[in-house]
Design an enzyme around this catalytic site. Structure first.
Site, short mmCIF file in Angstrom:
data_model
loop_
_atom_site.label_atom_id
_atom_site.label_comp_id
_atom_site.label_asym_id
_atom_site.label_seq_id
_atom_site.Cartn_x
_atom_site.Cartn_y
_atom_site.Cartn_z
N HIS A 234 0.81 -1.22 0.00
CA HIS A 234 0.00 0.00 0.00
C HIS A 234 0.84 1.28 0.00
CE1 HIS A 234 -3.42 -2.59 1.21
NE2 HIS A 234 -2.62 -3.09 2.13
C1 BDR Z 1 -2.73 0.64 5.56
O1 BDR Z 1 -2.87 0.05 6.85
C2 BDR Z 1 -1.62 -0.34 7.34
O2 BDR Z 1 -1.67 -1.65 7.85
C3 BDR Z 1 -0.64 -0.22 6.20
O3 BDR Z 1 0.63 0.20 6.68
C4 BDR Z 1 -1.26 0.81 5.29
O4 BDR Z 1 -0.85 2.13 5.63
C5 BDR Z 1 -3.46 -0.24 4.55
O5 BDR Z 1 -4.82 -0.31 4.88
#
Ligand code: BDR
Ligand code: CA
Length: 304
Positions: A234
């Site tokens: 992400h």
């Molecule tokens: C987001 O949530 C976190 O677990 C990850 O680092 C990312 O920023 C994805 O939903």
């Protein structure tokens, strides 16, 4: 030529770690500070991880500032399982000497941005948005002063990853997300609809491991552990867009975040009301994923 000034507000987190390393490996960017917020793990844990990652990359000169230990409203949200107990997928950072600065992250963000000419500093927000909302409340001119505010968060028209409708970062502080998305800042929003298309591949792991340096090997080890639970990379999408905006496409939308307790809590909603006065944000909705992965491998391998 000096790199473009960048602050990374984060909760490392394996994908945050990869985002930080991508930025540090890219001379186009000048990472002025890393600020931390509770999210994937506790504030102590993510701050420890941020300091350890900077030491790993030989960049202990980059200051770290601790921010919010919880969201603006008390919420019953859990830490993330995707990043392991330590937040870095079991990767143990080596002992380091640096410690976090005295200032609160919200003040550090405001001070750095306000000290530079308007429209020059970019803020990448890849954790819950509590620090950013606090900074905007403290210094209302801040939102308009940023060059860009690039956010990983939300699930626009797609299922969430922490409830059927909510994405993790927005769920941790839905009030902050709504404050920030309605701030009028120049926002690029990378939601789950986008980031789920950029996933850990065998080719990416092989490229990092073939590089053979200690940073690239650490990145590969973290990603191997993370990929057992979440394949989507992400947060690095946010940094990749700063380096190669041509790899992404975007559409201007008005996005609201529901913060009422209940089944729609933290849902991201496209506001289609023609009379809406809500500011537009750029919803990033296209990506050339293979090119993003190549960029990641190339830049992180450069760090050693
Ligand atoms: C987001 O949530 C976190 O677990 C990850 O680092 C990312 O920023 C994805 O939903
Ligand atoms: Ca994150």
């Amino acid at each position: 030529m000096a790199g473009a000034p960048l602050i990374i507000d984060c909760d490392p987190g394996v994908d945050d770690a990869i985002a930080i390393l991508l930025a540090l490996g890219s001379p186009e960017l000048d990472v002025r500070a890393v600020t931390t917020v509770a999210g994937n793990r506790s504030l102590d844990s993510v701050t420890h991880n941020a300091l350890g990652l900077l030491a790993l990359a030989g960049r202990a000169d980059v200051p770290v500032f601790r921010g919010a230990a919880r969201g603006l409203l008390p919420r019953n949200v859990r830490f993330s399982f995707a990043h392991g107990d330590d937040g870095l997928g079991g990767y143990e950072v080596l002992p380091f000497a640096a410690s976090a600065g005295e200032a609160h992250a919200a003040d550090a963000i405001a001070d750095i941005v306000m000290a530079e000419p308007p429209g020059t500093v970019t803020l990448a927000a890849i954790g819950p948005l509590t620090n950013v909302a606090l900074a905007f409340a403290k210094v209302p001119a801040l939102a308009g002063r940023l060059k860009r505010l690039a956010i990983m968060g939300g699930a626009v028209g797609v299922p969430g990853n922490i409830t059927p409708v909510a994405e993790f970062n927005f769920m941790h502080d839905a009030v902050a997300a709504e404050i920030v998305l309605s701030s009028g800042a120049a926002i690029d929003l990378f939601d789950l609809n986008l980031t789920r298309r950029v996933v850990v591949t065998d080719e990416l792991l092989a490229a990092l491991e073939a590089g053979g340096g200690h940073v690239a090997l650490a990145a590969a080890a973290m990603l191997r552990a993370y990929a057992q639970r979440d394949l989507a990379i992400h947060d690095p999408c946010v940094i990749a867009d700063l380096l190669a905006p041509g790899l992404f496409g975007r559409t201007a939308r008005r996005i609201a975040v529901d913060y009422r307790p209940g089944p729609t809590d933290a849902q991201s909603i496209v506001d289609m009301d023609p009379a809406s006065t809500r500011p537009l944000v750029n919803l990033v909705d296209e990506v050339e994923a293979p090119a993003v992965l190549s960029l990641l491998a190339e830049r992180i391998t450069r760090l050693g």
